[in-house]
Design a protein around this motif. Structure first.
Motif, PDB file in Angstrom:
ATOM      1  N   ASN A  37       0.896  -1.264  -0.063  1.00 36.99           N
ATOM      2  CA  ASN A  37       0.160   0.078   0.001  1.00 36.99           C
ATOM      3  C   ASN A  37       0.795   1.184  -0.139  1.00 36.99           C
ATOM      4  OD1 ASN A  37      -2.027   1.834   0.316  1.00 36.99           O
ATOM      5  ND2 ASN A  37      -1.678   1.812   2.453  1.00 36.99           N
ATOM      6  N   THR A  38       0.467   2.188  -0.763  1.00 38.51           N
ATOM      7  CA  THR A  38       1.128   3.587  -0.916  1.00 38.51           C
ATOM      8  C   THR A  38       0.412   4.495  -0.791  1.00 38.51           C
ATOM      9  OG1 THR A  38       0.682   3.598  -3.191  1.00 38.51           O
ATOM     10  CG2 THR A  38       2.798   2.655  -2.458  1.00 38.51           C
ATOM     11  N   ARG A  39      -0.734   4.577  -0.182  1.00 35.18           N
ATOM     12  CA  ARG A  39      -1.756   5.763   0.080  1.00 35.18           C
ATOM     13  C   ARG A  39      -2.529   5.546   1.429  1.00 35.18           C
ATOM     14  NH1 ARG A  39      -6.726   4.061  -0.792  1.00 35.18           N
ATOM     15  NH2 ARG A  39      -7.100   2.373  -2.731  1.00 35.18           N
ATOM     16  N   ASP A  40      -3.172   6.569   1.760  1.00 35.30           N
ATOM     17  CA  ASP A  40      -4.234   6.249   3.051  1.00 35.30           C
ATOM     18  C   ASP A  40      -5.574   5.509   2.675  1.00 35.30           C
ATOM     19  OD1 ASP A  40      -2.561   7.883   4.414  1.00 35.30           O
ATOM     20  OD2 ASP A  40      -3.821   9.847   4.010  1.00 35.30           O
ATOM     21  N   PRO A  67      -5.461  -6.357  -6.781  1.00 37.45           N
ATOM     22  CA  PRO A  67      -5.991  -5.562  -8.008  1.00 37.45           C
ATOM     23  C   PRO A  67      -7.342  -5.892  -8.066  1.00 37.45           C
ATOM     24  CG  PRO A  67      -5.001  -7.492  -8.646  1.00 37.45           C
ATOM     25  CD  PRO A  67      -4.623  -7.820  -7.093  1.00 37.45           C
ATOM     26  N   HIS A  68      -8.009  -4.544  -8.088  1.00 40.09           N
ATOM     27  CA  HIS A  68      -9.547  -4.643  -8.534  1.00 40.09           C
ATOM     28  C   HIS A  68      -9.642  -4.634 -10.196  1.00 40.09           C
ATOM     29  CE1 HIS A  68     -13.692  -3.275  -8.965  1.00 40.09           C
ATOM     30  NE2 HIS A  68     -13.818  -3.958  -7.779  1.00 40.09           N
ATOM     31  N   PRO A  69     -10.396  -5.212 -10.671  1.00 40.61           N
ATOM     32  CA  PRO A  69     -10.630  -4.982 -12.140  1.00 40.61           C
ATOM     33  C   PRO A  69     -10.983  -3.669 -12.674  1.00 40.61           C
ATOM     34  CG  PRO A  69     -11.979  -6.739 -11.365  1.00 40.61           C
ATOM     35  CD  PRO A  69     -11.251  -6.406 -10.214  1.00 40.61           C
ATOM     36  N   MET A  73      -6.108  -1.823  -4.587  1.00 44.04           N
ATOM     37  CA  MET A  73      -6.939  -1.496  -3.506  1.00 44.04           C
ATOM     38  C   MET A  73      -6.418  -2.286  -2.221  1.00 44.04           C
ATOM     39  SD  MET A  73     -10.682  -1.529  -4.888  1.00 44.04           S
ATOM     40  CE  MET A  73     -11.394  -0.866  -3.042  1.00 44.04           C
ATOM     41  N   GLN A  74      -6.347  -1.526  -0.918  1.00 45.39           N
ATOM     42  CA  GLN A  74      -5.977  -2.444   0.166  1.00 45.39           C
ATOM     43  C   GLN A  74      -6.859  -3.528   0.346  1.00 45.39           C
ATOM     44  OE1 GLN A  74      -5.996   1.014   0.195  1.00 45.39           O
ATOM     45  NE2 GLN A  74      -4.586   1.936   1.800  1.00 45.39           N
ATOM     46  N   ILE A  75      -6.629  -4.736   0.872  1.00 48.99           N
ATOM     47  CA  ILE A  75      -7.326  -5.767   1.493  1.00 48.99           C
ATOM     48  C   ILE A  75      -8.714  -5.388   1.940  1.00 48.99           C
ATOM     49  CG2 ILE A  75      -7.768  -8.196   2.405  1.00 48.99           C
ATOM     50  CD1 ILE A  75      -4.947  -8.546   1.745  1.00 48.99           C
ATOM     51  N   LEU A 103     -12.489  -5.685   0.664  1.00 49.62           N
ATOM     52  CA  LEU A 103     -13.525  -6.384   1.644  1.00 49.62           C
ATOM     53  C   LEU A 103     -14.951  -5.402   1.514  1.00 49.62           C
ATOM     54  CD1 LEU A 103     -11.201  -8.218   4.019  1.00 49.62           C
ATOM     55  CD2 LEU A 103     -12.605  -9.287   2.086  1.00 49.62           C
ATOM     56  N   MET A 104     -14.693  -4.184   1.930  1.00 52.12           N
ATOM     57  CA  MET A 104     -15.650  -3.206   2.320  1.00 52.12           C
ATOM     58  C   MET A 104     -16.286  -3.055   0.647  1.00 52.12           C
ATOM     59  SD  MET A 104     -14.518  -0.431   4.610  1.00 52.12           S
ATOM     60  CE  MET A 104     -12.876   0.149   3.932  1.00 52.12           C
ATOM     61  N   TRP A 105     -15.713  -3.048  -0.427  1.00 52.25           N
ATOM     62  CA  TRP A 105     -16.495  -2.900  -1.673  1.00 52.25           C
ATOM     63  C   TRP A 105     -16.979  -4.232  -2.039  1.00 52.25           C
ATOM     64  CZ3 TRP A 105     -15.844  -6.373  -5.596  1.00 52.25           C
ATOM     65  CH2 TRP A 105     -16.500  -6.104  -6.923  1.00 52.25           C
ATOM     66  N   THR A 106     -16.598  -5.445  -1.460  1.00 55.24           N
ATOM     67  CA  THR A 106     -17.250  -6.754  -1.917  1.00 55.24           C
ATOM     68  C   THR A 106     -18.816  -6.616  -1.203  1.00 55.24           C
ATOM     69  OG1 THR A 106     -15.342  -7.979  -2.201  1.00 55.24           O
ATOM     70  CG2 THR A 106     -17.484  -9.126  -1.587  1.00 55.24           C
ATOM     71  N   ALA A 107     -18.816  -6.074   0.034  1.00 53.81           N
ATOM     72  CA  ALA A 107     -20.178  -5.992   0.858  1.00 53.81           C
ATOM     73  C   ALA A 107     -20.927  -4.944  -0.098  1.00 53.81           C
ATOM     74  CB  ALA A 107     -19.922  -5.486   2.333  1.00 53.81           C
ATOM     75  N   TYR A 108     -20.377  -3.825  -0.677  1.00 53.31           N
ATOM     76  CA  TYR A 108     -21.035  -2.887  -1.093  1.00 53.31           C
ATOM     77  C   TYR A 108     -21.635  -3.434  -2.752  1.00 53.31           C
ATOM     78  CZ  TYR A 108     -22.988   0.730  -3.939  1.00 53.31           C
ATOM     79  OH  TYR A 108     -24.003   1.359  -4.959  1.00 53.31           O
ATOM     80  N   HIS A 109     -20.919  -4.284  -3.318  1.00 53.60           N
ATOM     81  CA  HIS A 109     -21.119  -4.936  -4.547  1.00 53.60           C
ATOM     82  C   HIS A 109     -22.178  -6.107  -4.327  1.00 53.60           C
ATOM     83  CE1 HIS A 109     -19.845  -8.094  -7.926  1.00 53.60           C
ATOM     84  NE2 HIS A 109     -20.187  -6.821  -8.327  1.00 53.60           N
TER      85      HIS A 109
END
Length: 174
Positions: free
Chosen positions: A71-74, A143-145, A150-152, A156-162
């Motif tokens: 990771n290189t960002r907040d 990597p997200h397509p 993205m950080q893991i 995981l948060m994105w997966t819930a929203y997906h």
């Protein structure tokens, strides 16, 4: 968002989806709005997105650093991830996840299998979330397509929203 909150959120989102799919009329499994995926294809797409995530989270942690870097960002919070995803979807309206391109329509006889697999994969993911260290959640990336690295924790948060995103589409249009 704390990892237990993410695991609980995933459980809630998948339960809502699976409960809705189970009570939906069976004949709608192979139907959808004109030019859109069927209900079965929506469910299969969600299975095709959670299965590789579970598979990769089973790999040794050094693999992540070697394959994807660190990771290189907040860290972004849930609301920011949702906002960024919605904006990216608007900019890439015709984008379809590689595994979901040219997807066949699942037969009604596959409905129980797909729903069971979604439930099992969801439980596996929740278990893995609770076991992974906070340090690894925040420093290792995947990597997200569509969204890039993205950080893991973010994935995981994105997966819930997906799941929520597709459940909302199903409830509104099917």
């Amino acid at each position: 968002m704390h990892k237990d909150e993410i695991a609980d959120l995933l459980e809630e989102k998948y339960l809502t989806l699976i409960d809705w799919l189970q009570i939906q009329d069976n004949e709608k499994w192979t139907q959808g709005p004109e030019g859109k995926w069927t209900t079965g294809q929506q469910a299969l797409h969600l299975l095709q997105s959670i299965k590789p995530l579970n598979d990769i989270l089973s790999m040794p942690r050094f693999f992540f650093k070697y394959a994807f870097g660190k990771n290189t960002r907040d860290l972004h919070d849930y609301d920011t991830i949702v906002k960024n995803y919605q904006e990216t979807l608007k900019e890439n309206k015709d984008y379809i996840f590689k595994a979901s391109k040219n997807m066949k329509i699942p037969k009604l006889k596959d409905k129980t299998y797909i729903l069971n697999r979604l439930q099992v994969e969801s439980k596996k993911l929740q278990y893995k979330i609770r076991r992974i260290s906070d340090k690894n959640l925040d420093t290792l990336v995947l990597p997200h397509p569509l969204m890039g690295k993205m950080q893991i924790r973010e994935v995981l948060m994105w997966t819930a929203y997906h799941v929520e995103h597709h459940t909302k589409q199903l409830k509104e249009n099917y």
